[in-house]
Motif scaffolding. Structure first.
Motif, PDB file in Angstrom:
ATOM      1  N   LEU A 306       0.759  -1.384  -0.137  1.00  0.00           N
ATOM      2  CA  LEU A 306       0.104  -0.088  -0.054  1.00  0.00           C
ATOM      3  C   LEU A 306       0.822   1.300  -0.154  1.00  0.00           C
ATOM      4  CD1 LEU A 306      -2.861  -1.008   2.301  1.00  0.00           C
ATOM      5  CD2 LEU A 306      -2.790  -1.354  -0.023  1.00  0.00           C
ATOM      6  N   GLU A 307       1.974   1.270   0.703  1.00  0.00           N
ATOM      7  CA  GLU A 307       2.829   2.227   0.684  1.00  0.00           C
ATOM      8  C   GLU A 307       3.441   2.402  -0.901  1.00  0.00           C
ATOM      9  OE1 GLU A 307       4.559   2.222   5.235  1.00  0.00           O
ATOM     10  OE2 GLU A 307       5.591   1.001   3.591  1.00  0.00           O
ATOM     11  N   ALA A 308       3.454   1.289  -1.637  1.00  0.00           N
ATOM     12  CA  ALA A 308       4.147   1.488  -3.010  1.00  0.00           C
ATOM     13  C   ALA A 308       2.930   1.983  -3.852  1.00  0.00           C
ATOM     14  CB  ALA A 308       4.498   0.149  -3.445  1.00  0.00           C
ATOM     15  N   GLY A 309       1.595   2.136  -3.366  1.00  0.00           N
ATOM     16  CA  GLY A 309       0.581   2.536  -4.020  1.00  0.00           C
ATOM     17  C   GLY A 309       0.124   1.651  -5.182  1.00  0.00           C
ATOM     18  N   LEU A 310       0.061   0.337  -5.033  1.00  0.00           N
ATOM     19  CA  LEU A 310      -0.104  -0.489  -5.981  1.00  0.00           C
ATOM     20  C   LEU A 310      -1.556  -1.098  -5.969  1.00  0.00           C
ATOM     21  CD1 LEU A 310       3.253  -2.770  -6.063  1.00  0.00           C
ATOM     22  CD2 LEU A 310       2.526  -0.776  -7.746  1.00  0.00           C
ATOM     23  N   TRP A 311      -2.412   0.157  -5.905  1.00  0.00           N
ATOM     24  CA  TRP A 311      -3.736  -0.464  -5.785  1.00  0.00           C
ATOM     25  C   TRP A 311      -4.586  -1.023  -6.604  1.00  0.00           C
ATOM     26  CZ3 TRP A 311      -5.808   0.569  -0.895  1.00  0.00           C
ATOM     27  CH2 TRP A 311      -5.203   1.363  -0.004  1.00  0.00           C
ATOM     28  N   ASN A 312      -4.245  -0.782  -8.071  1.00  0.00           N
ATOM     29  CA  ASN A 312      -4.972  -1.612  -8.983  1.00  0.00           C
ATOM     30  C   ASN A 312      -4.616  -3.130  -9.213  1.00  0.00           C
ATOM     31  OD1 ASN A 312      -5.595   1.118  -9.696  1.00  0.00           O
ATOM     32  ND2 ASN A 312      -4.510   1.348 -11.585  1.00  0.00           N
ATOM     33  N   SER A 313      -3.508  -3.509  -8.295  1.00  0.00           N
ATOM     34  CA  SER A 313      -3.189  -4.875  -8.270  1.00  0.00           C
ATOM     35  C   SER A 313      -3.787  -5.713  -7.180  1.00  0.00           C
ATOM     36  CB  SER A 313      -1.633  -4.882  -8.317  1.00  0.00           C
ATOM     37  OG  SER A 313      -1.222  -4.522  -9.608  1.00  0.00           O
ATOM     38  N   ILE A 314      -4.684  -4.917  -6.210  1.00  0.00           N
ATOM     39  CA  ILE A 314      -4.976  -5.308  -5.024  1.00  0.00           C
ATOM     40  C   ILE A 314      -6.622  -5.874  -4.945  1.00  0.00           C
ATOM     41  CG2 ILE A 314      -5.079  -5.182  -2.498  1.00  0.00           C
ATOM     42  CD1 ILE A 314      -2.841  -3.244  -2.948  1.00  0.00           C
ATOM     43  N   SER A 315      -6.923  -7.024  -4.481  1.00  0.00           N
ATOM     44  CA  SER A 315      -8.392  -7.108  -4.247  1.00  0.00           C
ATOM     45  C   SER A 315      -8.550  -7.135  -2.694  1.00  0.00           C
ATOM     46  CB  SER A 315      -8.812  -8.623  -4.775  1.00  0.00           C
ATOM     47  OG  SER A 315     -10.071  -9.041  -4.330  1.00  0.00           O
ATOM     48  N   LEU A 316      -9.394  -6.589  -2.364  1.00  0.00           N
ATOM     49  CA  LEU A 316      -9.894  -6.673  -0.808  1.00  0.00           C
ATOM     50  C   LEU A 316     -11.125  -7.554  -0.651  1.00  0.00           C
ATOM     51  CD1 LEU A 316     -10.010  -2.810  -0.061  1.00  0.00           C
ATOM     52  CD2 LEU A 316      -8.139  -4.456   0.270  1.00  0.00           C
ATOM     53  N   ASN A 317     -11.543  -7.989  -1.529  1.00  0.00           N
ATOM     54  CA  ASN A 317     -12.868  -9.115  -1.310  1.00  0.00           C
ATOM     55  C   ASN A 317     -12.518 -10.439  -1.688  1.00  0.00           C
ATOM     56  OD1 ASN A 317     -14.549  -6.636  -0.863  1.00  0.00           O
ATOM     57  ND2 ASN A 317     -13.898  -6.028  -2.863  1.00  0.00           N
ATOM     58  N   LYS A 318     -11.465 -10.718  -2.021  1.00  0.00           N
ATOM     59  CA  LYS A 318     -11.402 -12.192  -2.310  1.00  0.00           C
ATOM     60  C   LYS A 318     -11.063 -13.280  -1.232  1.00  0.00           C
ATOM     61  CE  LYS A 318      -6.555 -12.337  -3.433  1.00  0.00           C
ATOM     62  NZ  LYS A 318      -5.537 -12.972  -4.369  1.00  0.00           N
ATOM     63  N   GLY A 319     -11.161 -12.815  -0.019  1.00  0.00           N
ATOM     64  CA  GLY A 319     -11.006 -13.756   1.000  1.00  0.00           C
ATOM     65  C   GLY A 319      -9.231 -13.870   1.280  1.00  0.00           C
ATOM     66  N   ILE A 327      -2.765  -5.975   4.940  1.00  0.00           N
ATOM     67  CA  ILE A 327      -3.301  -5.186   4.163  1.00  0.00           C
ATOM     68  C   ILE A 327      -4.585  -4.676   4.823  1.00  0.00           C
ATOM     69  CG2 ILE A 327      -4.309  -4.834   1.883  1.00  0.00           C
ATOM     70  CD1 ILE A 327      -2.236  -6.576   0.860  1.00  0.00           C
ATOM     71  N   ALA A 328      -5.679  -5.494   5.245  1.00  0.00           N
ATOM     72  CA  ALA A 328      -6.826  -5.093   5.716  1.00  0.00           C
ATOM     73  C   ALA A 328      -6.554  -4.211   7.008  1.00  0.00           C
ATOM     74  CB  ALA A 328      -7.654  -6.396   6.276  1.00  0.00           C
ATOM     75  N   ARG A 329      -5.582  -4.586   7.801  1.00  0.00           N
ATOM     76  CA  ARG A 329      -5.581  -3.749   8.986  1.00  0.00           C
ATOM     77  C   ARG A 329      -4.976  -2.323   8.835  1.00  0.00           C
ATOM     78  NH1 ARG A 329      -2.836  -7.471  11.383  1.00  0.00           N
ATOM     79  NH2 ARG A 329      -0.849  -6.957  11.019  1.00  0.00           N
ATOM     80  N   LEU A 330      -3.990  -2.162   7.628  1.00  0.00           N
ATOM     81  CA  LEU A 330      -3.374  -1.140   7.133  1.00  0.00           C
ATOM     82  C   LEU A 330      -4.580  -0.002   6.954  1.00  0.00           C
ATOM     83  CD1 LEU A 330      -0.171  -1.938   5.452  1.00  0.00           C
ATOM     84  CD2 LEU A 330      -0.263  -0.604   7.608  1.00  0.00           C
ATOM     85  N   ILE A 331      -5.757  -0.623   6.085  1.00  0.00           N
ATOM     86  CA  ILE A 331      -6.637   0.204   5.370  1.00  0.00           C
ATOM     87  C   ILE A 331      -7.738   0.478   6.686  1.00  0.00           C
ATOM     88  CG2 ILE A 331      -8.614  -0.067   3.879  1.00  0.00           C
ATOM     89  CD1 ILE A 331      -7.200  -1.504   2.104  1.00  0.00           C
ATOM     90  N   THR A 332      -7.860  -0.432   7.233  1.00  0.00           N
ATOM     91  CA  THR A 332      -8.906  -0.281   8.508  1.00  0.00           C
ATOM     92  C   THR A 332      -8.540   0.722   9.547  1.00  0.00           C
ATOM     93  OG1 THR A 332      -9.779  -2.526   8.418  1.00  0.00           O
ATOM     94  CG2 THR A 332     -10.071  -1.364  10.571  1.00  0.00           C
ATOM     95  N   TYR A 333      -7.337   0.852   9.955  1.00  0.00           N
ATOM     96  CA  TYR A 333      -6.801   1.666  11.004  1.00  0.00           C
ATOM     97  C   TYR A 333      -6.092   2.782  10.387  1.00  0.00           C
ATOM     98  CZ  TYR A 333      -8.293  -2.186  13.971  1.00  0.00           C
ATOM     99  OH  TYR A 333      -9.086  -3.040  14.612  1.00  0.00           O
ATOM    100  N   ASP A 334      -6.188   3.013   8.952  1.00  0.00           N
ATOM    101  CA  ASP A 334      -5.540   4.261   8.304  1.00  0.00           C
ATOM    102  C   ASP A 334      -3.969   4.084   8.680  1.00  0.00           C
ATOM    103  OD1 ASP A 334      -4.944   6.381   6.663  1.00  0.00           O
ATOM    104  OD2 ASP A 334      -5.575   7.784   8.463  1.00  0.00           O
ATOM    105  N   GLY A 335      -3.311   3.014   8.420  1.00  0.00           N
ATOM    106  CA  GLY A 335      -1.961   2.695   9.115  1.00  0.00           C
ATOM    107  C   GLY A 335      -0.967   3.078   7.973  1.00  0.00           C
ATOM    108  N   ILE A 336      -1.300   3.484   6.791  1.00  0.00           N
ATOM    109  CA  ILE A 336      -0.407   3.831   5.693  1.00  0.00           C
ATOM    110  C   ILE A 336       0.366   5.471   6.022  1.00  0.00           C
ATOM    111  CG2 ILE A 336      -0.053   4.196   3.123  1.00  0.00           C
ATOM    112  CD1 ILE A 336      -2.823   2.717   2.894  1.00  0.00           C
ATOM    113  N   LYS A 337       1.519   5.152   6.589  1.00  0.00           N
ATOM    114  CA  LYS A 337       2.215   6.211   7.087  1.00  0.00           C
ATOM    115  C   LYS A 337       3.153   6.994   5.812  1.00  0.00           C
ATOM    116  CE  LYS A 337       0.412   5.203  10.961  1.00  0.00           C
ATOM    117  NZ  LYS A 337      -0.623   6.165  11.672  1.00  0.00           N
ATOM    118  N   GLN A 338       3.498   6.311   5.021  1.00  0.00           N
ATOM    119  CA  GLN A 338       4.226   6.956   4.039  1.00  0.00           C
ATOM    120  C   GLN A 338       3.741   6.445   2.572  1.00  0.00           C
ATOM    121  OE1 GLN A 338       8.420   5.670   4.302  1.00  0.00           O
ATOM    122  NE2 GLN A 338       7.809   3.681   4.641  1.00  0.00           N
TER     123      GLN A 338
END
Length: 422
Positions: A306-319, A327-338
């Motif tokens: 997520l710090e690398a910004g590779l959002w187009n290559s990530i699925s959040l819903n596939k299990g 990844i889920a924890r970083l998004i849930t708790y706004d843990g992307i610091k850089q």
């Protein structure tokens, strides 16, 4: 700039029918002739499947045969390293301009090609990488990221879903590591086979706004306008070739995967249609200016996906998949610091240099390049969020000024949809 000896390609001369090389079905044959300086003609046949189902009746698995591609490139003025990497055509600025306004062709044959086969291949890669493979059909493709269990980055792979296998195209430095890692996660009951077919194939990237024109001249209009990753199988001069939308160097343009025996003919044909050759030196400059992260630079155990910004290559819903919990924890708790940023620099800077903002350390420079005609300086680096706004002025190293800049590759990345199919 070295003068390239290029054959002149005439337009397609005929359309007839003939049996498919792979399944015996009747497919259209597209033929064209190439003239050389001695007025001799070579006749090439470009055959493609007449329907999506036909196009997937065969899988790309050519034999390991000798080829003369590097000899052809050397004869045309290309500088080839001892390990077979095409470094330069002494035309770096021209090639960079062609990427923006014309069309370039790059030999990526030193990049890795991994063939994943077996009945469980889709489920296996679905669990091992960040993309949703189970929502893809034959003839489609995507980018996916190999990560560690804590979502630290290893490499971005360009994937094609074929009838009997999934093809992965990866960076030269990560191919062996990825193969070893995948084999490690194959359990006894898994029906998965991993094969390195890098030396059995050749890989070209065609990029730039005029890429569509060349495909039209080669009678491949059926790929123009198709979604990223879409690919189809053809026959060129009697050799198999797979052409796909997008590539490892650009979302626009095309990838060409082929048997080594036909690579020299394909290369000459692309040059004859006006493609400008680009070597690896210019490609690295382009990578940095475009903002695409690379292994051992922006992709490493220091940074997460997520710090690398590779959002187009990530699925959040596939299990569940490797790195998903982080990844889920970083998004849930706004843990992307850089985040990864582009930097317009005032002078040459060394990768690894500290980036400061208002006297405080906020990041690190990961890549640097000179601009065209050596008139400017540009870099990539990770910067803490509070200092990473576009237009901010930072200091790199002791006294080099840097302005945070938008870069094309990262600006096209968007957080994944909440749609269950994504």
């Amino acid at each position: 700039m070295a003068t390239m000896r290029m054959a002149c390609l005439n337009h397609i001369t005929a359309t007839t029918l003939l049996p498919c090389l792979y399944n015996g079905s009747i497919l259209p044959r597209r033929s064209f002739r190439v003239r050389n300086g001695s007025s001799r003609e070579r006749k090439f046949h470009l055959r493609c499947a007449s329907s999506p189902s036909d196009s997937l009746q065969f899988d790309f698995s050519p034999p390991p045969i000798d080829h003369d591609l590097l000899d052809t490139i050397s004869d045309g003025g290309g500088k080839v390293s001892k390990d077979g990497v095409v470094e330069s055509f002494q035309n770096d600025d021209e090639a960079l301009d062609a990427f923006d306004t014309g069309v370039v062709v790059v030999d990526l044959s030193h990049f890795g090609r991994i063939r994943v086969s077996g009945d469980d291949r889709v489920h296996f890669l679905h669990n091992q990488t960040t993309a949703n493979f189970e929502c893809l059909n034959q003839g489609q493709g995507c980018d996916t990221v190999f990560v560690t269990p804590t979502a630290r980055t290893i490499d971005i792979a360009h994937a094609w879903i074929m009838k009997n296998a999934i093809m992965l195209m990866v960076s030269p430095t990560t191919c062996r590591t990825i193969i070893e890692m995948l084999n490690k996660y194959i359990f006894f009951a898994d029906k998965v086979e991993i094969s390195d077919i890098t030396k059995k194939t050749c890989l070209f990237a065609l990029a730039g706004p005029r890429s569509n024109e060349i495909l039209s001249k080669l009678n491949l209009e059926d790929l123009i306008g198709q979604p990223y990753g879409t690919h189809k199988h053809y026959s060129f001069d009697g050799m198999p070739i797979t052409v796909g939308v997008g590539s490892l160097i650009s979302d626009e343009g095309f990838t060409m995967l082929m048997s080594p025996g036909g690579a020299a003919s394909v290369w000459k044909t692309l040059l004859s249609e006006g493609a400008i050759p680009m070597g690896s030196v210019a490609l690295e400059k382009l990578r940095i200016i475009q903002g695409r992260p690379a292994p051992e630079r922006e992709l490493s155990k220091e940074y997460n996906v997520l710090e690398a910004g590779l959002w187009n290559s990530i699925s959040l819903n596939k299990g569940c998949y490797k790195g998903q919990e982080t990844i889920a924890r970083l998004i849930t708790y706004d843990g992307i610091k850089q985040r990864l940023c582009g930097l317009e620099l005032s002078a040459q800077a060394e990768p690894g240099s500290t980036i400061t903002f208002d006297g405080k350390k906020v990041g690190k420079l990961t890549s640097y390049t000179r601009g065209r005609n050596r008139s400017s300086h540009f870099g990539l680096g990770y910067i803490k969020k509070q200092a990473a706004s576009i237009g901010n002025t930072v200091t790199v190293g002791e006294d080099i000024s840097g302005i945070v800049a938008e870069v094309p590759y990262l600006s096209r990345q968007h957080p994944p949809s909440t749609n269950p199919s994504s």
